[in-house]
Design an enzyme around this catalytic site. Structure first.
Site, mmCIF file in Angstrom:
data_model
loop_
_atom_site.group_PDB
_atom_site.id
_atom_site.type_symbol
_atom_site.label_atom_id
_atom_site.label_comp_id
_atom_site.label_asym_id
_atom_site.label_seq_id
_atom_site.Cartn_x
_atom_site.Cartn_y
_atom_site.Cartn_z
ATOM 1 N N THR A 31 -7.672 4.668 18.032
ATOM 2 C CA THR A 31 -7.373 4.656 16.601
ATOM 3 C C THR A 31 -6.072 3.901 16.369
ATOM 4 O O THR A 31 -5.146 3.976 17.173
ATOM 5 C CB THR A 31 -7.241 6.074 16.025
ATOM 6 O OG1 THR A 31 -6.830 5.967 14.659
ATOM 7 C CG2 THR A 31 -6.233 6.918 16.778
ATOM 8 N N THR A 80 -9.079 7.284 11.224
ATOM 9 C CA THR A 80 -10.294 7.206 12.044
ATOM 10 C C THR A 80 -10.460 8.452 12.906
ATOM 11 O O THR A 80 -9.471 9.061 13.302
ATOM 12 C CB THR A 80 -10.169 5.958 12.937
ATOM 13 O OG1 THR A 80 -10.252 4.827 12.098
ATOM 14 C CG2 THR A 80 -11.227 5.890 14.011
ATOM 15 N N GLY A 122 -13.242 -3.478 12.171
ATOM 16 C CA GLY A 122 -12.141 -3.213 13.108
ATOM 17 C C GLY A 122 -12.635 -2.994 14.528
ATOM 18 O O GLY A 122 -13.767 -3.361 14.883
ATOM 19 N N ASP A 123 -11.796 -2.375 15.314
ATOM 20 C CA ASP A 123 -12.117 -2.157 16.732
ATOM 21 C C ASP A 123 -13.093 -1.006 16.962
ATOM 22 O O ASP A 123 -13.797 -0.987 17.981
ATOM 23 C CB ASP A 123 -10.818 -1.843 17.499
ATOM 24 C CG ASP A 123 -10.153 -0.577 16.958
ATOM 25 O OD1 ASP A 123 -9.991 -0.481 15.713
ATOM 26 O OD2 ASP A 123 -9.803 0.308 17.752
HETATM 27 N N1 ASP Z 1 -8.973 1.251 14.057
HETATM 28 C C1 ASP Z 1 -9.516 1.393 12.742
HETATM 29 C C2 ASP Z 1 -9.808 0.037 12.162
HETATM 30 O O1 ASP Z 1 -9.029 -0.875 12.383
HETATM 31 C C3 ASP Z 1 -8.616 2.104 11.808
HETATM 32 C C4 ASP Z 1 -8.112 3.423 12.301
HETATM 33 O O2 ASP Z 1 -8.072 3.684 13.486
HETATM 34 O O3 ASP Z 1 -7.769 4.245 11.455
HETATM 35 O O4 ASP Z 1 -10.758 -0.098 11.446
#
Ligand code: ASP
Length: 315
Positions: free
Chosen positions: A233, A182, A212-213
């Site tokens: 991330t 991310t 996701g978040d």
């Molecule tokens: N936080 C992101 C998600 O869960 C993934 C990432 O940070 O790479 O979608």
């Protein structure tokens, strides 16, 4: 006048020097530097924090190495569905999109939602319809394809639970490659306004429209001039349960902690207890910045008007 500051990330996870060729390492560092320069150029010309984080994020989305925009990971169905959010700290304006396809720069669509819709968060086909109506740039599937992400997905696509169905060697390879790619940026401009942006393809083999978040205001992305701007991330589910970005803001607002101490509690204590591997970047309205992670590495960069400039990958 505030210290002008920009911080960026390109994902956190099990990023180890021994897994990296010097060529790949150079490509990552160059990609980070280009994004840092693109965002900082906006700030140094007197531009706003929100335009700076957008510019830095666009540069990372356009870079195939990172899991956002071009080079996003594949879903269970072999598609690329992207999430993004942007927020500015003076009026708490925010825009977010989830599960969008073929949008060249999801962060531009999130900005469009913030500035030209009556809403904060659009998803799926509706968000794509809005993109078309607003003239946001679209690209065919091929534009987003990356062989590396495709090979990652091939390892897990035939199972719901890859932990059970894969050989030990494949599993070990996979775990070693647990990088969350991310991207995100946070900035403080010369007027002391702060902003945050986050953009992602999410997690490889995600299904059921999993989000996701990253696009969730308060979880992966948050900005408030009174406290901080944060972009996260990592493994999204624990970050959602921790309301991670807003928790940093709350620790600053209600407990009077500074940015570094508040982020340290969330990243190295609260998230660890939830098995939330990853990290976050943050700035406050004085231009202080912090880049923290509880994983082996985080692609990251930081530049300010006191002459500090750095891009880094490992601990
Ligand atoms: N936080 C992101 C998600 O869960 C993934 C990432 O940070 O790479 O979608």
């Amino acid at each position: 006048m505030s210290t002008i500051t920009l911080a960026i990330h390109g994902g956190a996870g099990t990023i180890l020097k021994e897994d990296m060729t010097s060529e790949l390492e150079r490509a990552y560092l160059t990609g980070l530097q280009n994004a840092l320069d693109a965002g900082y150029a906006v700030l140094s010309k007197g531009g706003s924090a929100v335009n700076a984080v957008k510019a830095a994020t666009v540069a990372l989305e356009d870079n195939i190495l990172f899991n956002a925009g071009r080079g996003s990971v594949f879903t269970k169905k072999g598609l690329q569905e992207m999430d993004a959010a942007i927020m500015e700290g003076s009026f708490l304006d925010a825009g977010a999109v989830a599960g969008v396809r073929n949008v060249r720069n999801p962060i531009e669509l999130a900005m469009e939602v913030m500035q030209h819709s009556n809403h904060v968060f659009l998803s799926g086909k509706g968000a794509n319809d809005f993109a078309i109506r607003q003239g946001i740039k679209l690209e065919p599937d091929e534009y987003f394809f990356s062989q590396f992400r495709y090979d990652q997905w091939k390892l897990v696509r035939d199972s719901d639970n890859y932990l059970l169905d894969h050989t030990r060697q494949e599993m070990e390879d996979l775990m070693r490659n647990r990088k969350f790619g991310t991207v995100g940026a946070v900035a403080c401009d010369s007027n002391g306004n702060i902003a945050a942006a986050t953009s992602t393809g999410g997690m490889t083999n995600k299904k059921y429209g999993r989000i996701g978040d990253s696009p969730l205001i308060g979880c992966g992305t948050y900005a408030n001039n009174k406290t901080c701007a944060i972009s996260c991330t990592g493994h999204g589910e624990p970050f959602i349960r921790a309301v991670a970005a807003y928790d940093v803001s709350c620790l600053m607002e209600y407990k009077g902690l500074n940015l570094q101490d508040a982020m340290d509690i969330v990243v190295n204590d609260k998230l660890v207890k939830l098995e939330g591997e990853g990290g976050m970047i943050g700035v406050d309205a004085k231009g202080n910045a912090a880049l923290l992670f509880n994983s082996a590495g985080m692609y990251r960069g930081f530049k300010n008007s006191n002459g500090y400039s750095e891009v880094a990958i490992y601990k």
